[in-house]
Scaffold this active site. Sequence first.
Site, mmCIF file in Angstrom:
data_model
loop_
_atom_site.group_PDB
_atom_site.id
_atom_site.type_symbol
_atom_site.label_atom_id
_atom_site.label_comp_id
_atom_site.label_asym_id
_atom_site.label_seq_id
_atom_site.Cartn_x
_atom_site.Cartn_y
_atom_site.Cartn_z
ATOM 1 C CG ASP A 194 38.860 15.070 53.036
ATOM 2 O OD1 ASP A 194 39.494 14.614 52.073
ATOM 3 O OD2 ASP A 194 39.382 15.773 53.918
ATOM 4 C CD GLU A 195 38.166 19.503 54.876
ATOM 5 O OE1 GLU A 195 39.242 19.795 54.302
ATOM 6 O OE2 GLU A 195 37.993 19.617 56.095
ATOM 7 C CB VAL A 196 34.400 17.926 47.224
ATOM 8 C CG1 VAL A 196 34.504 18.257 45.739
ATOM 9 C CG2 VAL A 196 34.989 16.550 47.499
#
Length: 441
Positions: A194-196
Amino acid sequence: MYPIDRTSIHNLDLRSCQPFPHSYEYISGVMDLVAVTEGQLYSDSCSPVTTSVQKLVHLDLKGAPPKLSYLLQLLPLLKGWGATGLLVEYEDTFPFDGDLSVLAKPNESYSKAEITELQDAALSLDLEFIPLVQTFGHLEFVLKHNDFKQLSEDPDHPMAICPSHPDSLTLVKKVLQQVIDAHQRLKFFHIGADEVYLLGSCRRCLERMQQSASQPADIFLDHVTKVLAFLKDRYPHLQLIMWDDMLRTVTATKMKGAFGGGLLHVPVGRHIQNHHLWLKEIHEKVPQKLNCRGVALTGWQRYQHFSILCELLPAGLPSLRCCLQVLNKGSFSPEIHAELSKELGFSSNLPLHFKPTRNLDDINVEELDRMSFPGGRVHQLIETLSELVYVGDDSKGNTDVRLQKLEELGVVARRVMAEMYREPTVEEWVTQRLQAMRQFV
């Protein structure tokens, strides 16, 4: 959550996944714009999730990792509340060894024997045990070290690994192998992803995209597919899970750690509403062909590796109890509110929104009710701190009293928190959360 079928991973076209709203959309939209009242929470109802749907409690151990003795006390309670499994995120509290030993946090990482004992205790209660290891973004705990900094997408902001560096996948594989091999009898495994942030911003990625006429999304999919393929080949028995925000196909609710990184008190009412909204999404908008197999009740302990601690686990347990109730029953009525409040040990109804109830002179920092759940005194400690900061007026006399009580509460906090936390966590919380509150007095 939607485990990925290990038999079809090589044929999986991730780009074909349909968008699915993430609960943060509710946090920034409906839930911030509309003040939720008790009456609204009581009147809201929906069909509960079916008994076949997993309810996974997220244990975020990258901040304030509790002692094993506390976690062992907690597991039977979670089972009794209706949880069916644990989603365990170790980060730097895992006992990495060999050339990864630098990743283990000194004095706060668990031993392999402790991990085995925790997993055995969970399985004895028929709680699914699912480790979560980040494999793309949120790798600060790895990339901050000089040995691995060169693998960052941006070395000045070591958050995500560069998917175009030839050594990145090798490192990810080593991390995965050490964690998986330390757990026996796993059925599921979570790869994060997530949230790259900053994806496709380094020189290697920019050149790669230019040469192949590709986009950041293509680079993301390529890296994730390689990670999944490695796990499928090496651990064919595992069903694999990943977060939704880069694909929008996973259900993850919030029972704490979602409404501000600086919060002490958990806004229970907002988390109850979050679960009502997610129930509606599951029933009304998730395509039936996706077959929703589980919900992860997330409880972040830090927003990211370098952040301060947000709400401690004991502070979130009443919220967790209420949120599991909503998932399992579909409603939160006045009768349920009273029943759960009594069960948890509150003398009156559990506050759904923070509101000081005592005058400054009436607050005795030595009087912390134990409640009827593990860590209840830590919960009351946090409630007392919240009251000291926000109650009363700001006259000179009251300010002096408030500062004195904060000083006394610091002594109490060190004693009470030592029951369930190691010394580094106690010192971090007292210094960064309690003593820091003096500036607001």
